[in-house]
Motif scaffolding. Structure first.
Motif, PDB file in Angstrom:
ATOM      1  N   SER B 101      -4.890 -32.972  17.450  1.00 31.55           N
ATOM      2  CA  SER B 101      -5.250 -31.525  16.284  1.00 31.55           C
ATOM      3  C   SER B 101      -4.218 -30.780  15.683  1.00 31.55           C
ATOM      4  O   SER B 101      -4.524 -30.457  15.224  1.00 31.55           O
ATOM      5  CB  SER B 101      -5.431 -30.847  17.937  1.00 31.55           C
ATOM      6  OG  SER B 101      -6.374 -30.749  19.357  1.00 31.55           O
ATOM      7  N   LEU B 102      -2.748 -31.513  15.911  1.00 29.99           N
ATOM      8  CA  LEU B 102      -1.758 -30.682  15.330  1.00 29.99           C
ATOM      9  C   LEU B 102      -1.896 -32.056  13.994  1.00 29.99           C
ATOM     10  O   LEU B 102      -1.201 -31.389  13.410  1.00 29.99           O
ATOM     11  CB  LEU B 102      -0.639 -31.457  15.783  1.00 29.99           C
ATOM     12  CG  LEU B 102      -0.579 -30.295  17.240  1.00 29.99           C
ATOM     13  CD1 LEU B 102       0.545 -30.069  18.212  1.00 29.99           C
ATOM     14  CD2 LEU B 102      -0.666 -28.909  17.266  1.00 29.99           C
ATOM     15  N   PRO B 105      -2.891 -29.813  11.117  1.00 36.08           N
ATOM     16  CA  PRO B 105      -2.148 -28.163  11.107  1.00 36.08           C
ATOM     17  C   PRO B 105      -0.699 -28.363  10.309  1.00 36.08           C
ATOM     18  O   PRO B 105      -0.197 -28.174   9.449  1.00 36.08           O
ATOM     19  CB  PRO B 105      -2.466 -27.945  12.023  1.00 36.08           C
ATOM     20  CG  PRO B 105      -3.160 -27.776  12.484  1.00 36.08           C
ATOM     21  CD  PRO B 105      -4.129 -29.732  12.052  1.00 36.08           C
ATOM     22  N   ALA B 148      -1.734 -24.192   7.776  1.00 34.84           N
ATOM     23  CA  ALA B 148      -2.010 -24.101   8.641  1.00 34.84           C
ATOM     24  C   ALA B 148      -2.915 -23.893   9.864  1.00 34.84           C
ATOM     25  O   ALA B 148      -3.453 -24.549  10.639  1.00 34.84           O
ATOM     26  CB  ALA B 148      -0.743 -24.087   9.187  1.00 34.84           C
ATOM     27  N   CYS B 149      -2.963 -22.745   9.423  1.00 38.08           N
ATOM     28  CA  CYS B 149      -3.804 -22.034  10.071  1.00 38.08           C
ATOM     29  C   CYS B 149      -5.134 -22.790  10.276  1.00 38.08           C
ATOM     30  O   CYS B 149      -5.407 -22.188  10.811  1.00 38.08           O
ATOM     31  CB  CYS B 149      -3.370 -20.631   9.896  1.00 38.08           C
ATOM     32  SG  CYS B 149      -2.339 -19.439  10.807  1.00 38.08           S
ATOM     33  N   LEU B 152      -5.336 -25.041  12.184  1.00 40.48           N
ATOM     34  CA  LEU B 152      -5.353 -25.911  13.505  1.00 40.48           C
ATOM     35  C   LEU B 152      -6.966 -24.602  14.228  1.00 40.48           C
ATOM     36  O   LEU B 152      -7.234 -25.529  15.464  1.00 40.48           O
ATOM     37  CB  LEU B 152      -4.482 -24.226  14.202  1.00 40.48           C
ATOM     38  CG  LEU B 152      -4.125 -24.563  15.091  1.00 40.48           C
ATOM     39  CD1 LEU B 152      -3.062 -25.942  15.213  1.00 40.48           C
ATOM     40  CD2 LEU B 152      -2.739 -23.400  15.956  1.00 40.48           C
ATOM     41  N   GLY B 156      -8.057 -28.462  14.112  1.00 39.09           N
ATOM     42  CA  GLY B 156      -6.890 -28.772  15.275  1.00 39.09           C
ATOM     43  C   GLY B 156      -8.062 -28.490  17.156  1.00 39.09           C
ATOM     44  O   GLY B 156      -8.473 -28.771  17.699  1.00 39.09           O
ATOM     45  N   VAL B 190       4.106 -24.762  18.024  1.00 36.22           N
ATOM     46  CA  VAL B 190       3.757 -25.093  16.962  1.00 36.22           C
ATOM     47  C   VAL B 190       3.861 -24.030  15.920  1.00 36.22           C
ATOM     48  O   VAL B 190       4.264 -24.882  14.709  1.00 36.22           O
ATOM     49  CB  VAL B 190       1.941 -25.290  17.085  1.00 36.22           C
ATOM     50  CG1 VAL B 190       1.353 -25.383  15.680  1.00 36.22           C
ATOM     51  CG2 VAL B 190       1.010 -25.843  18.626  1.00 36.22           C
TER      52      VAL B 190
END
Lengths: 327, 305
Positions: B101-102, B105, B148-149, B152, B156, B190
């Motif tokens: 998931s990371l 992001p 990144a948002c 995610l 993510g 995060v």
């Protein structure tokens, strides 16, 4: 009042060249050398010169992203390189070959960002944007991602982006490069309009002399890093031995070329002869002299193509002459 | 534009002499003063990535496939060596899927706006960026946070949901307050992870001004990111001396710390220590980025690129 002041500015670059395996030779290149000129607020100046003459270097120094090696520069009362960020709020820059727009987003989004970057107040933003939309016909393009715009559309979009914050000075680096005739005209009309209405000072580099003819009352020619001509576009004709052509149609073909003082025949074809004479001279005494001795039916005077004049300047002939004159 | 010039530029109350701008002028022109601008940059960046639907779905698919691949490998490993590195099987599997998931992001192995900056350095567009009266580092940070948002929310969440259908994953446990604290701390961790990662990628990208080709640095950062972030294997599986060092490097702040926060391996003082370590690296790298950025501007402006 001069809004742009350039005084004896020089810019040298150090070029490292590989010599042999390990040795590197350093040499200096003077891109701009002893450049001086002033631009008055509200003027629209064409800045032309061959590739590598120092045009872009000048623009970079005027926007503050390059410091001069020597000399003094002021734009809107500020030292560009030392007050680059502050100056950025008061100038607009458009590059024909680069874009400041967000590639993947609709055109409108780039304008919204510009509003935040320059903290443009709402009413003024609305007004300026509406004006650009109307004059540059951007309405249907606002929702289109920039990557899908044609070159001409993108260029118009870029010009609008550079003007939303009411810059006092607008630098345009080849704004019509690669555009078709219709797009070029639209851009030119727009620039003429904002210059006339808002009094925006415009410095424009181009290789298209029509841009200059349509827009600029003043043209500066730069070559080898210095100004070799500064004046009106028409004035270019008068310098450096530019010649006009007198075309005469005689009643009967003459076996020999016409001989008159101050002109020489460059071409003959039946009853028609072409005579070259210095641009600065009047055609009237020449016509009178010919009419007195030959049966004249018709005549016309041809101006030299401005491209030819400038091509000769770039060739260095005129440049050297001018340098010799200015010492 | 019509006749609004005078309005647009009220005479400077503080005309600047040849000695440079007065503090007031400097403050007014100070880049980075506007939070709203950078929020707009982040939103734009979010929308920009959201525009590529096909790429998102392809990415989700890839993440999911890799998730299965690594999860089965972990499963085999943990059956032979239960509680390896202090993780039980369920925690280890959760570690795998959260790691997936990371992946996008945080971009611990490079990417995000690093790609944009490197491309702009190579083609020279970076010069255009200097015409904007903004702080470049903060501008790109905002752009990367927006990206990144989006990653995610798309890449993510989707793989994690698929993973949770096939494996027993561990969600934060305890009382309602403990659970809430864990979620909040994990999200904060995060956010810090993305920030630290960006700041390191920004430094790497700026080296492009000196090295003609950014690919060499990129390869080094990919390898460092892969191993020292804990993405491939938890850092506690490394030999203890190396693990102790690795736990304190900036890469640990990118994957290892946020995952341990979520798995509640860091609570109380350890939690605070983890977040502080992340914040510390963020501050340090922010400063380093500002210094390097200044050097870049000097190089461009004085030496001419």
């Amino acid at each position: 009042m001069a809004i742009i002041e350039v005084e004896d500015v020089a810019r040298t670059f150090t070029v490292r060249r590989k010599v042999g395996r390990l040795k590197r030779e350093r040499s200096e290149v003077r891109a701009v050398d002893g450049l001086s000129f002033e631009v008055v607020a509200g003027e629209m100046v064409g800045y032309i010169g061959p590739n590598g003459a120092g045009k872009s270097t000048t623009i970079k120094m005027l926007t503050g992203i390059l410091v001069p090696s020597e000399g003094r520069l002021r734009v809107a009362g500020a030292d560009p390189s030392r007050e680059r960020v502050r100056l950025a709020r008061r100038i607009g820059v458009v590059f024909g070959q680069r874009t400041t727009l967000w590639w993947d987003l609709p055109l409108r989004d780039s304008y919204e960002l510009a509003r935040r970057i320059y903290r443009i107040e709402d009413a003024r933003y609305r007004h300026n944007l509406d004006r650009c939309i109307e004059l540059l016909e951007l309405g249907p393009l606002l929702g289109v991602p920039v990557r899908q715009l044609s070159l001409g559309q993108r260029m118009r979009g870029d010009i609008a982006a550079a003007l939303l914050h009411d810059p006092e000075v607008l630098y345009l680096d080849e704004p019509t490069i690669g555009l078709d005739v219709i797009s070029k005209n639209r851009v030119r009309e727009f620039l003429a309009e904002i210059n006339a209405e808002a009094g925006t000072t415009v410095l424009l580099t181009t290789h298209d002399l029509t841009d200059i003819e349509r827009l600029c009352s003043r043209v500066m020619v730069i070559d080898h890093g210095r100004v070799v001509y500064d004046g009106s576009l028409e004035g270019l004709h008068g310098i450096g031995g530019s010649e006009r052509t007198l075309v005469v149609d005689l009643a009967t073909p003459q076996p020999d070329p016409i001989t008159v003082p101050g002109a020489r025949v460059v071409r003959m074809e039946g009853p028609r002869q072409w005579l070259a004479f210095p641009s600065a001279d009047s055609a009237a005494p020449l016509v009178a002299a010919i009419a007195a001795r030959y049966p004249l039916v018709d005549l016309s005077v041809k101006e030299p193509a401005i491209e030819d004049v400038i091509a000769r300047m770039y060739g260095g002939e005129v440049g050297r002459e001018m340098e010799a004159v200015s010492g | 534009m019509a006749r609004s010039v005078a309005l647009a530029h009220p005479p400077d109350p503080d005309p600047t002499g040849p000695t440079g701008p007065t503090p007031l002028a400097a403050l007014r022109a100070r880049p980075g003063g506007s939070l709203r601008l950078y929020a707009a940059v982040a939103r734009s960046s979010f929308r920009r990535y959201a525009g590529y639907r096909a790429a998102t779905w392809a990415g989700v698919f890839t993440n999911t496939v890799f998730g299965f691949f690594i999860a089965y490998t972990y499963q085999a490993l943990w059956q032979i060596r239960p509680h390896l590195g202090g993780y039980d099987l369920s925690a280890a599997l959760t570690y795998v899927w959260l790691g997936q998931s990371l992946l996008m992001p945080v971009a611990a192995m490079g990417g995000g706006v690093q790609d944009d900056i490197e491309a702009r350095i190579i083609n020279g567009d970076i010069a255009v960026d200097l015409y904007r009266p903004v702080d470049q580092q903060v501008w790109w940070l905002a752009a990367d946070l927006g990206r990144a948002c989006y990653h995610l929310l798309s890449r993510g969440i989707a793989p994690l949901l698929v993973g949770s259908l096939f494996f027993r994953l561990r969600m934060p446990a305890g009382g309602a307050a403990d659970q809430a604290l864990t979620w909040v701390a994990a999200l904060a961790s995060v956010a810090l992870a993305v920030t630290v990662s960006f700041l390191l990628r920004y430094l790497a990208a700026l080296t492009g001004f000196w090295l003609m080709d950014p690919r060499g640095i990129r390869q080094v950062t990919v390898v460092l990111g892969m191993f020292f972030s804990g993405f491939l294997l938890p850092l506690s599986l490394l030999p203890s001396a190396l693990a102790a060092v690795a736990q304190h490097l900036p890469w640990a702040a990118m994957v290892q710390i946020p995952l341990d926060v979520f798995l509640q391996r860091r609570t109380g003082a350890a939690l605070a220590e983890g977040l502080l370590l992340q914040a510390g690296w963020a501050g340090l790298l922010l400063g380093a980025g500002q210094l390097l950025q200044r050097a870049v501007v000097r190089k461009v402006v004085v030496q001419g690129g």
